[in-house]
Design a protein around this motif. Sequence first.
Motif, PDB file in Angstrom:
ATOM      1  N   THR A   1      -7.869 -15.115  48.257  1.00 46.97           N
ATOM      2  CA  THR A   1      -7.128 -15.173  46.986  1.00 46.97           C
ATOM      3  C   THR A   1      -7.736 -16.245  46.091  1.00 46.97           C
ATOM      4  OG1 THR A   1      -5.072 -14.422  47.987  1.00 46.97           O
ATOM      5  CG2 THR A   1      -4.868 -15.689  45.948  1.00 46.97           C
TER       6      THR A   1
ATOM      7  N   LYS B   1       5.164 -17.407  51.377  1.00 44.59           N
ATOM      8  CA  LYS B   1       3.782 -17.016  51.116  1.00 44.59           C
ATOM      9  C   LYS B   1       3.761 -15.731  50.295  1.00 44.59           C
ATOM     10  CE  LYS B   1       0.044 -16.500  53.817  1.00 44.59           C
ATOM     11  NZ  LYS B   1      -0.846 -16.469  54.990  1.00 44.59           N
TER      12      LYS B   1
ATOM     13  N   HIS C   1      -7.274 -14.994  54.693  1.00 40.83           N
ATOM     14  CA  HIS C   1      -6.855 -14.135  53.581  1.00 40.83           C
ATOM     15  C   HIS C   1      -6.435 -14.958  52.367  1.00 40.83           C
ATOM     16  CE1 HIS C   1      -6.727 -11.277  56.932  1.00 40.83           C
ATOM     17  NE2 HIS C   1      -7.014 -10.380  56.003  1.00 40.83           N
ATOM     18  N   ASP C   2      -5.835 -16.102  52.633  1.00 42.30           N
ATOM     19  CA  ASP C   2      -5.436 -16.976  51.523  1.00 42.30           C
ATOM     20  C   ASP C   2      -6.669 -17.537  50.822  1.00 42.30           C
ATOM     21  OD1 ASP C   2      -2.735 -16.617  52.232  1.00 42.30           O
ATOM     22  OD2 ASP C   2      -2.991 -18.102  53.818  1.00 42.30           O
TER      23      ASP C   2
ATOM     24  N   SER D   1      -0.328 -15.283  42.335  1.00 43.10           N
ATOM     25  CA  SER D   1      -0.454 -15.320  43.774  1.00 43.10           C
ATOM     26  C   SER D   1      -1.034 -16.665  44.237  1.00 43.10           C
ATOM     27  CB  SER D   1      -1.361 -14.154  44.182  1.00 43.10           C
ATOM     28  OG  SER D   1      -1.347 -13.988  45.553  1.00 43.10           O
TER      29      SER D   1
ATOM     30  N   VAL E   1      -5.236 -24.295  53.449  1.00 45.08           N
ATOM     31  CA  VAL E   1      -4.523 -23.027  53.247  1.00 45.08           C
ATOM     32  C   VAL E   1      -4.269 -22.426  54.620  1.00 45.08           C
ATOM     33  CG1 VAL E   1      -5.516 -22.573  50.961  1.00 45.08           C
ATOM     34  CG2 VAL E   1      -6.660 -21.664  52.996  1.00 45.08           C
TER      35      VAL E   1
ATOM     36  N   LEU F   1       0.923 -19.321  46.497  1.00 43.46           N
ATOM     37  CA  LEU F   1       0.311 -19.717  47.764  1.00 43.46           C
ATOM     38  C   LEU F   1       0.276 -21.240  47.898  1.00 43.46           C
ATOM     39  CD1 LEU F   1      -1.423 -19.300  50.332  1.00 43.46           C
ATOM     40  CD2 LEU F   1      -3.430 -19.267  48.830  1.00 43.46           C
ATOM     41  N   LYS F   2      -0.198 -21.901  46.841  1.00 41.36           N
ATOM     42  CA  LYS F   2      -0.300 -23.364  46.907  1.00 41.36           C
ATOM     43  C   LYS F   2       1.087 -24.007  46.971  1.00 41.36           C
ATOM     44  CE  LYS F   2      -4.673 -24.816  46.634  1.00 41.36           C
ATOM     45  NZ  LYS F   2      -5.250 -25.967  47.330  1.00 41.36           N
TER      46      LYS F   2
ATOM     47  N   PRO G   1      -0.801 -10.904  49.090  1.00 42.81           N
ATOM     48  CA  PRO G   1      -2.102 -10.993  48.413  1.00 42.81           C
ATOM     49  C   PRO G   1      -2.313  -9.860  47.399  1.00 42.81           C
ATOM     50  CG  PRO G   1      -2.352 -11.090  50.805  1.00 42.81           C
ATOM     51  CD  PRO G   1      -0.927 -10.721  50.527  1.00 42.81           C
TER      52      PRO G   1
END
Lengths: 472, 270, 214
Positions: free
Chosen positions: A257, C24, A253-254, A54, A249, A58-59, C27
């Motif tokens: 993570t 994205k 929420h990110d 994740s 980010v 994300l990154k 999560p």
Amino acid sequence: MTVLHDSNAFKANAATALHDASLQEALAIAREHSIPTRARAIERLPEFERLRNSGRDLKNHVIAHLDQYLLQFEQSVVARGGHVHWCPDAGSARARVLEICRSVDARTVTKGKSMIGEEIGINAFLEANGIEPIETDLGEYIIQLRRETPSHIIGPALHVTQAQVEETFRKSHDGLDPARNLDDPAALMAEARAHLREGFLKADVGITGANFLIADEGASVIVTNEGNGDLTQTLPRIHIVLASIEKVVPDMHDAMTLLRLLPRSGTGQELAVYVTFSAGPRRAADLDGPGEYHVILLDNGRSAYLGTEFEEMLRCIRCGACLDHCPVYHSVGGHAYGWVYSGPIGSLLNPALNGIENAKPLPHASTLCGRCESVCPMRIPIPKMLRHWREREFAGAIAPMPERRLIRLWAFFARRPWLYRLAARLAARGLHLLARGQGRLKSAPFAAGWTRHRDLPAPQGRTFQEQWRARS
Amino acid sequence: MTSQPSSKVDTVALFVTCLVDLFRPSIGFAAVKLLEDAGCQVVVPPGQTCCGQPAYNSGDRESAMAIAQGTILALEAHPAIVVPSGSCAGMLKRHYPELLADDMNWGPRARSLADRVFELTQYLAARGLRIDAQVAARATYHDSCSSLREMQVKEAPRDLISQVRELSLAEMAETEACCGFGGTFCVKFPDVSDAMAQRKVDCIRATGADLLLAGDLGCLLNLAGKLKRAGSTIAVRHVAEVLAGMTAQPAIGESGTGDSRMGDSGVGGK
Amino acid sequence: MLAGIRAGMARQADRRRGAPPPAKPIPVIPARATAPGIDVVDLFHRQVLEAKATLEVVASRSDVPAAVARYLTARNAPAQIRLAPDRRIADLPWANAPLLETATGRSHGMDATSVTPAVAAVAETGTLVLQSSAETPTTLHFLPDHHVVVIGRDQIVGTYEQALARIVRDADGGLPRTINFVTGPSRSGDIGKVLLMGAHGPKHLHVILVDEAL
């Protein structure tokens, strides 16, 4: 220990490091501490491998939308009354910081730990301009007193032994009673705490780094254990955040993570003691907090790697796990790498940010054992990218000529099976004979690097292919 | 992930590796014996040389690609390719597809080959081979970095070793740490490499083992060289030699006719 | 500078050859604090202790002053305390602990002990979530040697995300200037890798959990 600022001198630096007994002691302590600590933290979180995926995804998403998130970040900071300064290089970042400090006639600046601060050499610059920078992270403070650079991304004074810390404080703290007992870590820390409290209370400007920037809230995030970063940014009139562009980010929420990955990977903690989100200057009714909030947004060569084979290094969250698990780092420590970043990630970043011609040995200073990649929370394929640097060097004729010739000569044979078999037969026989029945060679001029420290086991005499052919 | 070798595959191609071919053919013959014991017919394709790692890891992508193509050509006709080295197996399985990814012709061929590449102990364990060998020794096993991290081989050699009669396995500390070989690394940075090898040797010695096993000859040459230079009596062998019960040859870096402490007379085998 | 970044974006697009940019991810929330049947209060309690903080449960708001006094006496700490000017703290019946000397407001570094509320407490890692406001100055979270945080049972949530939702619910006009996630007392391992408490922030973190709403 002398500080060596030359990545090209890696070999000489490494030789010095290998013979530095107190460094070797410090490295052994660190190695025995960090590996099991991380392993225990990860064992306790069954979702950790999924979290790594994740974090990586994300990154990758951010890197593919970097312009958009940076602009959004700027808008959000400005909306909260803060300022964003786009700085393409180290010089412009330093100049901006100085300008801001001068706007309030700052005499003292406290600093939280910031690798960007190290990267742009902010301390020396401020000093040269008559402003006193005070490092407040205990490790950074120790190396500031010793006039050294950090030897580890998250443990800057990892190379300093307890006895050396005592020696350093005795030398630097005026008014420290020589009779005072400082022979345990707690006494040393109490001494630093008392000394630095004065600094916190008198500083005009506080400079921190940022672990993440949050685009939609215009917030910066620091992750610390000591609380020094919070005192640094809360007490002075101005808070300056030093951050590089890849720290952004999309939302809170990110950040969660990444927060679940960073401390576990870095210090083996479930969470660092203090995670602080800061958005803008103090609000009208607030009783404390800085009156101004500035973010220095530094590129310093990073954007040149977007859309290249090195792009994935921009996923790095600076946890230090690759250093903690690297057998080369375990052997020579961080200063051998000759610049701000060390270990496997340093061998990628130093050539990228400082120029490959200034860091030629670093991409080679790895066995490509892959342990760094196996612990990287962002799953950065470090060995693959070290190889890409080697490819650039080879293609750009930066690699030493004899080495290039040798590889090409060997490849000439390897591409011609019949010739290769013949050459292998000759080599097997020759080496076998050279060993004179001893099974190994004590020295071999053609392999001096090998036989300096070890014997060279001798071939059995005939190649496998030769014998197989004879058999069938 | 690794595809499972089919129990129906009877022909396997042995990719000997350049180090085994040159330094220690007995490993190749041990591998052949084990594969035959597992019910396979072994072929050794003549077009093979080296997997190309020296070029690949030195940044000579062009040579590495050319060598990769030659190797694919030599091996691709065979339903399974078995390699007595995690490092060379990793090169074929993980790196060929990446090297040739952009090539319309070679890319798919590299990927197809990669699906059929196995490290030796991984293949033998998956085929369910029962080991019939006897070697009286206290052994420790060194995981090569490529076996562990590129081929995900950890249990297979241990499962097989545990079947060898009169042999006990003592795990060393820090099994995931590199031995310092690293191909050209060990000659480019001899002092750093030596420090790494020294830590590995300390871990090996701490087990009290009299036999060091591994699945990669590169590591074995490095560690044997280091141990012998220090005058150690620990015997160093490729795991295939012990699994096949073929310990008549002197251990790596040793002279004479086999290691008496390893009970040559007691060697089993079918 | 933006032009350089955008040139990079263009290179990325070329390399993707028409494929969409990476999306994205969804999560991953750890199950330890969200799985059915998890007692978040119990989990929070255990995690707080593991983070080297201390915790006492009291039955009601009126028990808090005595609990603070007990805590200070046991540690030989001075009886002067600095209260957050938040009604949840300032309105506690401090007269119940006549030996305590209370003052309210921010800290300037002279206070040995602060008593503050929290926005939420996260069971996942034993983390207190604090925020800056006119009633909850940030200096109280970092300058004193002892930081006492008073929370109600209903403030304990499972995850960071749930805590953020509480902040957003209570906030008008976005996030506060500062949010502090605090997990245990200040510490450092920078001297010889020996972990020591009280590097710069509080040396002791004490949680008083009130078994009712605050």
